[in-house]
Scaffold this motif. Sequence first.
Motif, PDB file in Angstrom:
ATOM      1  N   GLU A  53       4.824  17.478   4.818  1.00 23.34           N
ATOM      2  CA  GLU A  53       5.206  16.274   4.064  1.00 23.34           C
ATOM      3  C   GLU A  53       6.415  15.605   4.695  1.00 23.34           C
ATOM      4  OE1 GLU A  53       5.706  16.454  -0.206  1.00 23.34           O
ATOM      5  OE2 GLU A  53       4.098  17.927  -0.357  1.00 23.34           O
ATOM      6  N   GLN A  56       5.354  13.642   7.668  1.00 21.97           N
ATOM      7  CA  GLN A  56       4.690  12.419   7.237  1.00 21.97           C
ATOM      8  C   GLN A  56       5.723  11.355   6.839  1.00 21.97           C
ATOM      9  OE1 GLN A  56       2.214  12.928   3.736  1.00 21.97           O
ATOM     10  NE2 GLN A  56       0.696  11.522   4.575  1.00 21.97           N
ATOM     11  N   GLN A  60       6.955   7.356   8.173  1.00 22.25           N
ATOM     12  CA  GLN A  60       6.891   6.207   7.272  1.00 22.25           C
ATOM     13  C   GLN A  60       8.222   5.497   7.087  1.00 22.25           C
ATOM     14  OE1 GLN A  60       5.341   7.834   3.632  1.00 22.25           O
ATOM     15  NE2 GLN A  60       3.355   8.314   4.531  1.00 22.25           N
TER      16      GLN A  60
END
Length: 190
Positions: A53, A56, A60
Amino acid sequence: MAESGVAPLHDPETPPAHGILLLADDDNSFRQRLALTLSRRGFDVRAAASAAEARQLMQQVVPAYAVLDLRLGDGNGLDLVAELRALHPLTRVVILTGYGNLATAVAAVKEGAIDYLAKPVDPEDLINALITTGSERPEPPEDPMSADRVRWEHIQRVYELCDRNVSETARRLKMHRRTLQRILAKRSPK
């Protein structure tokens, strides 16, 4: 509050004072408490429950700060430091751990972390580590580790790196195996 933390935790009406902070910790209750505390102190917190996570989120957003747990269920915080610094070199990274030792602290700093704090962390100490820059230096600890504790921590680190193999650890530390067994059997010095 979002479980994975992809949604910001700050009040959308008030812009964050400090910018985006990536928080990666696999302890749900600790992560949620710390995220809430940091968001109340002006950070736009994006929380991750795992290394995957966190990776990720790194793709972003561009975090100004990162607080990473050393041991995540699916990875190592030190690996995340290197990856984060490669993607976003200006991000100020602090490593948190419940398994503090000197060798790991040195490794964290070599990877690019600005500080290394043991859990449970005082939020004020964490915030000071994150926002203190350049010539400003935080106060030295009130109760620093003793030389015996530093030695014990080093032995523990080598022992863990050797997959808890006493013979291999003793060989690498150039220490008699029985001496090492006695040290490992004792509690950590203060």
